[in-house]
Design a protein around this motif. Structure first.
Motif, short mmCIF file in Angstrom:
data_model
loop_
_atom_site.label_atom_id
_atom_site.label_comp_id
_atom_site.label_asym_id
_atom_site.label_seq_id
_atom_site.Cartn_x
_atom_site.Cartn_y
_atom_site.Cartn_z
N SER A 127 0.82 -1.21 0.00
CA SER A 127 0.00 0.00 0.00
C SER A 127 0.86 1.26 0.00
N VAL A 128 1.87 1.28 0.84
CA VAL A 128 2.73 2.46 0.94
C VAL A 128 3.54 2.65 -0.35
N TYR A 178 1.34 4.16 -2.93
CA TYR A 178 1.17 5.60 -2.69
C TYR A 178 2.41 6.37 -3.13
N HIS A 220 -6.36 8.88 -3.29
CA HIS A 220 -5.25 8.15 -2.66
C HIS A 220 -4.69 8.95 -1.47
N ASN A 249 -4.63 7.65 2.33
CA ASN A 249 -3.30 7.47 2.90
C ASN A 249 -3.12 8.32 4.16
N TYR A 269 -4.33 0.62 1.10
CA TYR A 269 -4.86 0.47 -0.25
C TYR A 269 -4.82 -1.02 -0.61
#
Lengths: 459, 459
Positions: free
Chosen positions: A138-139, A142, B145, B149, B155
């Motif tokens: 996920s990070v 991003y 996003h 975040n 995500y």
């Protein structure tokens, strides 16, 4: 005040001595006669927080019976921890059971094999390992969006269902609304009655469509799922995976490599900075030296070298190859490994023999090579591949003819070379390959929430 | 120094008087005897920059012949503009033709209909309208996003190919590697020989899988493509569209609405702040009052009202309905419109009759309604839909039986209610609906780069 555990870890000072409310799950529960400790995790942070309670609580007996995996609500105070192992803990005022969990709950505080957890894929993000993997995923996603956004790129959603490039592409999944039982019964396939009135398939790449947007916005990237119906059961192949495909106008192969290097360093650094607990966990339990490897990458200058020179180096090497390196040929995994060790860092191998590369790659002078590049990184092999695109209309169509790529249906692609064409380049990075590289978890099945592979489509 | 046009617009002071290099395309070209003006656009910014040249340049005659659509490189100086209409312009030192463009280039500086541009979809991002639409699409995606975040969400990439929910789902696209010609010839469908060893289809929603991750990370969201094989040719239906599906543990319907409202306001504000030129363009040429509408949304408190009450209001209204509003029934577009006008702002309609809603929605006390919610916004109707999920194992399975939803294959989904279950909620927002709402461009075919609709799958 309801809080995420992440907030407490990141702003300890702010909450010390304050009464807070947490909601999450019991990871572990150690009971003594007059008190107990709950490893409490709400999923927002890698580390669990210790919840301490004692027999002065009215519900002490009920609390002592709380089972691993249960959902609870904790009202308590953030205090400096008396015991070792953690900086702070929660002094319990009240614990409520929100959702019970039976004793046969599969995720217990012990080591489970990855194979076992693959069978219980829907529960595996509740374990340390997979919790860390999917948070890094996920990070990293991003970080990719942030990198491109901050550098004036437009995020382009390439189509998933496509009718381009369908005919004869054996490794594509067909998409249809035809009733197969009726097809079998009637003995004929009527594509004019199919949903799109013709044969359609799942995309293998958004590049060609991406080029159309790059020639409008100069800098674009895709980030979406792509598909390969390849019948191979390896650690690195999945039938459904996510890919990032930037495409940049007025950019040659050197510029392309600049972007690849810059983006990769940015994303790696972002993940190291924003997933410190997770990365330490991987470094300790999955791949020793992982953080060093990544920090070295960030601080290295990537080597850029022609394919031909690589072959020369491989031929000179005092190694008994399984596959003999040859000019004009692809290189094998053992060669990739050797070459990153030889240069002690990431290596861009560029200017590949044209006959082993795609039709759209820019032909170099001399007619033997194309302006393609692969990035090889130590310990992972090929992480990205890119090229400058052929922007000469005549050369492109000649090459398509030579390679039996039908131009019918690709007129729009060819027209990009007629209507204000320009040198442009792009590359593709398989997102799961990046996650494998970042985490050290080496099986693609373990870095996608619900992997799709031959004969496997669960959930 | 090579620059993006965006950089100059955003940092005029920094570059005034400096020599710079730009690469991009000619949008328009006005020629006088001794000088000329090029509307130059490199795609990084909505507004074109004016490039001024005169006959002192060696290449003056060549430059005067440059055609619309051509790719050029400009070396020049950023100066304060003498003429009106722009703050600064580029005083040319040198212009090089990078890629020519023929006179029959379809995109000329005049009004093209959206229908015409749909036929030339690969060129339409080069027009003002579509350039603005797809930039807003990109910026809105980034805002989404960023919102999640910054609020500790993970995500989650939901699977695209799925074997859940396949049987009997008529509106799904089937995914197969079976050779249809062979199926027709052999007269039988052998799913055991299909790629996944069984029937598979494209996902219609990532929610069920999303719930598994919400019960590990507390807060997750999906953002990916979803598919409907619905044979309807309307302005709001596409077969392939992108969807955002957040899912939050320990969150009830009220909490769900809080998130929906907060997220929408954040995204709208982010787009207004970061796409000022584009939004002004839409406000002037697409939907008068658009910016006011959006600013009003940001500053309003969304109404929250039960479905039953909505029906009462509709019944009392002095309106001759096409569809008579009924308790226990769905509401029509005309009702949505009336109710947002009635409350003069966005309205959450909640607690819907259970028989018109999905099996997984939480049953309210009394057994007649479920904790579902639709958000209706003025001028667009339904923008999001969500619900609290049934977290009671027994109630869920009873409801599945009542609605003939087979539990086979959904054991994992049911188990989420046994293994530390908790109240949880989520919602879905069709990304294209949001873009339609943000831009005023009212046909879904014009807010997706390459739309897929019945009988239409180009590029």
């Amino acid at each position: 005040m309801k809080l995420d555990v992440k907030d407490i870890f990141e702003k300890k000072e702010e909450f010390e001595g304050k009464e807070i409310v947490l909601e999450g799950w019991i990871r572990n529960h150690r009971k003594q006669k007059d008190f107990g400790f709950i490893d409490f995790n709400d999923g927002t942070y890698f580390t669990s927080v210790q919840v301490v309670y004692d027999n002065k609580l009215e519900d002490f007996e009920m609390i002592q019976k709380l089972k691993i995996g249960s959902a609870i609500k904790v009202v308590g105070k953030v205090i400096k921890s008396i015991g070792g192992g953690q900086e702070f803990e929660i002094e319990t005022k009240e614990i409520t059971l929100v959702g019970d969990c039976p004793l046969d709950y599969p995720i217990q505080p012990k080591r489970h094999t990855r194979e076992f957890l693959r069978e219980e894929a829907y529960l595996r993000p509740r374990t340390n390992l997979f919790n860390a993997v999917f948070r890094v995923r996920s990070v990293a996603a991003y970080a990719i969006h942030k990198y491109f956004n901050d550098n004036n790129y437009v995020y382009f959603h390439a189509p998933i269902i496509t009718a381009s490039d369908c005919e004869g592409a054996g490794q594509m999944f067909q998409v249809t609304t035809l009733d197969l039982e009726k097809v079998a019964k009637s003995g004929k396939v009527e594509y004019d009655k199919d949903f799109f009135g013709k044969q359609a398939a799942l995309t293998v790449s958004g590049q060609l469509e991406g080029e159309t947007f790059a020639l409008a916005y100069k800098k674009i990237y895709t980030f979406g799922p792509t598909f390969r119906a390849e019948n191979s059961n390896t650690k690195t192949h999945a039938s459904e995976f996510w890919m990032i495909e930037p495409e940049v106008a007025f950019c040659d192969l050197e510029g392309d490599m600049d972007i690849m290097e810059d983006m990769l360093k940015y994303v790696v650094k972002y993940v190291l900075d924003n997933c410190q607990k997770e990365m330490k966990f991987f470094d300790s339990f999955v791949e020793k030296g992982l953080i060093d490897k990544l920090e070295k990458l960030i601080n290295s200058k990537f080597t850029r070298i022609d394919h031909e020179e690589v072959i020369s180096i491989l031929k000179k090497a005092d190694v008994k190859w399984e596959f003999i390196p040859e000019y004009g040929q692809d290189i094998a995994k053992e060669h990739e490994k050797y070459i990153t060790e030889y240069f002690d860092g990431p290596v861009f191998i560029k200017n590949w023999p044209k006959d082993i590369k795609a039709f759209y790659m820019k032909q170099n002078e001399g007619g033997k090579t194309v302006a393609a590049v692969d990035l090889e990184v130590p310990g992972a092999g090929e992480l990205m591949g890119g090229s400058q695109r052929e922007d000469d209309y005549d050369k492109l169509i000649t090459r398509m003819n030579e390679m039996n790529v039908p131009s019918e249906g690709l007129e729009w692609y060819l027209n990009l070379r007629r209507f204000g064409g320009c040198p442009h380049s792009g590359f593709g990075m398989g997102f799961e390959r990046l996650i494998i590289y970042l985490t050290g978890v080496d099986n693609i099945r373990d870095v996608i929430p619900y992997p799709r592979t031959p004969k496997n489509c669960e959930y």
